[in-house]
Design a protein around this motif. Structure first.
Motif, PDB file in Angstrom:
ATOM      1  N   VAL A  17       8.596  -2.052   1.733  1.00  0.00           N
ATOM      2  CA  VAL A  17       9.498  -0.469   2.251  1.00  0.00           C
ATOM      3  C   VAL A  17       9.513  -0.127   1.367  1.00  0.00           C
ATOM      4  N   GLY A  18      10.501   0.115  -0.039  1.00  0.00           N
ATOM      5  CA  GLY A  18      10.691   0.840  -0.814  1.00  0.00           C
ATOM      6  C   GLY A  18      10.200   1.621  -1.566  1.00  0.00           C
ATOM      7  N   LEU A  19       9.369   0.916  -2.042  1.00  0.00           N
ATOM      8  CA  LEU A  19       7.830   1.059  -2.550  1.00  0.00           C
ATOM      9  C   LEU A  19       7.113   2.076  -1.766  1.00  0.00           C
ATOM     10  N   LEU A  20       6.705   1.326  -0.388  1.00  0.00           N
ATOM     11  CA  LEU A  20       5.167   2.076  -0.249  1.00  0.00           C
ATOM     12  C   LEU A  20       5.402   3.428   0.153  1.00  0.00           C
ATOM     13  N   ALA A  21       6.378   4.121  -0.720  1.00  0.00           N
ATOM     14  CA  ALA A  21       6.692   5.562  -0.410  1.00  0.00           C
ATOM     15  C   ALA A  21       6.211   6.234  -1.892  1.00  0.00           C
ATOM     16  N   THR A  22       6.215   5.237  -2.769  1.00  0.00           N
ATOM     17  CA  THR A  22       5.958   5.527  -4.235  1.00  0.00           C
ATOM     18  C   THR A  22       5.319   5.373  -5.130  1.00  0.00           C
ATOM     19  N   ASP A  23       5.122   5.844  -6.443  1.00  0.00           N
ATOM     20  CA  ASP A  23       3.602   5.563  -6.998  1.00  0.00           C
ATOM     21  C   ASP A  23       2.946   4.397  -7.329  1.00  0.00           C
ATOM     22  N   GLY A  24       4.019   2.883  -6.451  1.00  0.00           N
ATOM     23  CA  GLY A  24       4.220   1.484  -6.742  1.00  0.00           C
ATOM     24  C   GLY A  24       3.029   0.923  -5.773  1.00  0.00           C
ATOM     25  N   GLU A  26       0.464   0.524  -4.437  1.00  0.00           N
ATOM     26  CA  GLU A  26      -0.828   0.234  -4.639  1.00  0.00           C
ATOM     27  C   GLU A  26      -0.797  -1.683  -4.986  1.00  0.00           C
ATOM     28  N   GLN A  27       0.402  -1.360  -6.352  1.00  0.00           N
ATOM     29  CA  GLN A  27       0.284  -3.123  -6.545  1.00  0.00           C
ATOM     30  C   GLN A  27       1.074  -3.580  -5.517  1.00  0.00           C
ATOM     31  N   VAL A  28       2.138  -2.882  -4.764  1.00  0.00           N
ATOM     32  CA  VAL A  28       2.913  -3.613  -3.220  1.00  0.00           C
ATOM     33  C   VAL A  28       1.369  -4.101  -2.536  1.00  0.00           C
ATOM     34  N   ARG A  29       1.071  -2.991  -2.463  1.00  0.00           N
ATOM     35  CA  ARG A  29      -0.776  -3.720  -1.577  1.00  0.00           C
ATOM     36  C   ARG A  29      -1.051  -4.960  -1.357  1.00  0.00           C
ATOM     37  N   ARG A  30      -1.196  -5.055  -3.243  1.00  0.00           N
ATOM     38  CA  ARG A  30      -2.124  -5.968  -3.448  1.00  0.00           C
ATOM     39  C   ARG A  30      -1.250  -7.450  -3.616  1.00  0.00           C
ATOM     40  N   GLN A  43      -5.484 -13.365   7.766  1.00  0.00           N
ATOM     41  CA  GLN A  43      -4.754 -11.947   7.850  1.00  0.00           C
ATOM     42  C   GLN A  43      -4.461 -11.655   7.040  1.00  0.00           C
ATOM     43  N   ALA A  44      -4.849 -11.784   5.671  1.00  0.00           N
ATOM     44  CA  ALA A  44      -5.243 -10.682   4.459  1.00  0.00           C
ATOM     45  C   ALA A  44      -5.681  -9.586   4.861  1.00  0.00           C
ATOM     46  N   ASP A  45      -6.894  -9.390   5.239  1.00  0.00           N
ATOM     47  CA  ASP A  45      -7.292  -7.933   5.429  1.00  0.00           C
ATOM     48  C   ASP A  45      -6.301  -7.291   6.095  1.00  0.00           C
ATOM     49  N   ILE A  46      -6.115  -7.806   7.364  1.00  0.00           N
ATOM     50  CA  ILE A  46      -5.518  -6.924   8.723  1.00  0.00           C
ATOM     51  C   ILE A  46      -4.253  -7.203   7.702  1.00  0.00           C
ATOM     52  N   VAL A  47      -3.109  -8.049   7.133  1.00  0.00           N
ATOM     53  CA  VAL A  47      -1.750  -7.459   6.478  1.00  0.00           C
ATOM     54  C   VAL A  47      -1.707  -6.177   5.343  1.00  0.00           C
ATOM     55  N   GLU A  48      -3.425  -6.379   5.138  1.00  0.00           N
ATOM     56  CA  GLU A  48      -3.275  -4.854   3.689  1.00  0.00           C
ATOM     57  C   GLU A  48      -3.473  -3.662   4.044  1.00  0.00           C
ATOM     58  N   ALA A  49      -4.453  -3.406   5.295  1.00  0.00           N
ATOM     59  CA  ALA A  49      -4.808  -2.420   6.109  1.00  0.00           C
ATOM     60  C   ALA A  49      -3.583  -2.168   6.858  1.00  0.00           C
ATOM     61  N   GLU A  50      -2.501  -3.026   7.673  1.00  0.00           N
ATOM     62  CA  GLU A  50      -1.058  -2.804   8.018  1.00  0.00           C
ATOM     63  C   GLU A  50       0.256  -2.125   7.300  1.00  0.00           C
ATOM     64  N   LEU A  51      -0.549  -2.335   6.134  1.00  0.00           N
ATOM     65  CA  LEU A  51       0.244  -2.271   4.883  1.00  0.00           C
ATOM     66  C   LEU A  51       0.201  -0.490   4.464  1.00  0.00           C
ATOM     67  N   VAL A  52      -1.557  -0.026   4.584  1.00  0.00           N
ATOM     68  CA  VAL A  52      -1.647   1.445   4.008  1.00  0.00           C
ATOM     69  C   VAL A  52      -1.080   1.840   5.381  1.00  0.00           C
ATOM     70  N   LEU A  59       5.272   7.851   5.051  1.00  0.00           N
ATOM     71  CA  LEU A  59       5.034   9.039   4.332  1.00  0.00           C
ATOM     72  C   LEU A  59       5.896  10.141   5.445  1.00  0.00           C
ATOM     73  N   ARG A  60       4.854  10.075   7.311  1.00  0.00           N
ATOM     74  CA  ARG A  60       5.552  10.841   8.106  1.00  0.00           C
ATOM     75  C   ARG A  60       6.689  11.136   8.325  1.00  0.00           C
ATOM     76  N   ALA A  61       7.766   9.904   8.090  1.00  0.00           N
ATOM     77  CA  ALA A  61       9.030   9.523   9.041  1.00  0.00           C
ATOM     78  C   ALA A  61       9.457  10.666   8.281  1.00  0.00           C
ATOM     79  N   ARG A  62       9.293  10.314   6.641  1.00  0.00           N
ATOM     80  CA  ARG A  62      10.440  10.524   5.233  1.00  0.00           C
ATOM     81  C   ARG A  62      10.422  12.429   5.583  1.00  0.00           C
ATOM     82  N   GLU A  63       8.827  12.539   5.408  1.00  0.00           N
ATOM     83  CA  GLU A  63       8.844  14.283   5.493  1.00  0.00           C
ATOM     84  C   GLU A  63       8.939  14.949   6.575  1.00  0.00           C
TER      85      GLU A  63
END
Length: 139
Positions: A17-24, A26-30, A43-52, A59-63
């Motif tokens: 979660v900490g890295l979701l709002a950083t440049d890294g 995509e690496q987290v998602r993969r 479930q992998a594609d669903i999990v990937e979409a849920e990470l996005v 990002l909205r919450a931090r803003e």
């Protein structure tokens, strides 16, 4: 569940979660999607979409200055990772490897690149926060 696996899931959720709002992110998602593909490929594609989606929410919450969203996302991913480890405890090694990849600061001698903390204290409360070692003496 083994307490060590519970701690691993917790640590991983904080990192993810900490890295979701950083440049890294995509690496987290993969990396997270790859873990799911090993245990629950359907479930992998669903999990990937849920990470996005989680990234967009974070990002909205931090803003907006909303701290609760990050805590909620961390709790959600902690539970998901715990269930994944419970389904296949052998995944522990893979999760540890992913965390090592996601934590370049640790691999480079422990240099911390970014620490984002928020805290609120009221009345006579004391608030102590640290991005590293903390030693408190006296009252």
């Amino acid at each position: 569940m083994d307490p060590e696996l519970v701690a691993l899931a917790s640590s991983a959720a904080n990192t993810v979660v900490g890295l979701l709002a950083t440049d890294g992110w995509e690496q987290v998602r993969r990396g997270v999607a790859a873990l799911w593909r090993r245990v629950r490929p359907e479930q992998a594609d669903i999990v990937e979409a849920e990470l996005v989606e989680a990234r967009a929410e974070l990002l909205r919450a931090r803003e907006a200055g909303e701290d609760q969203a990050e805590q909620d996302l961390t709790a959600e991913w902690r539970a998901r990772l715990r269930r994944l480890l419970a389904a296949d405890p052998a995944l522990e090694r893979d999760l540890r490897e992913l965390l090592a990849e996601l934590r370049p600061a640790e691999a480079e001698g422990g240099e911390i690149r970014r620490v984002d903390m928020r805290g609120t204290a009221s009345d006579n409360a004391r608030l102590y926060m640290s991005g590293g070692d903390m030693h408190i003496t006296g009252q």
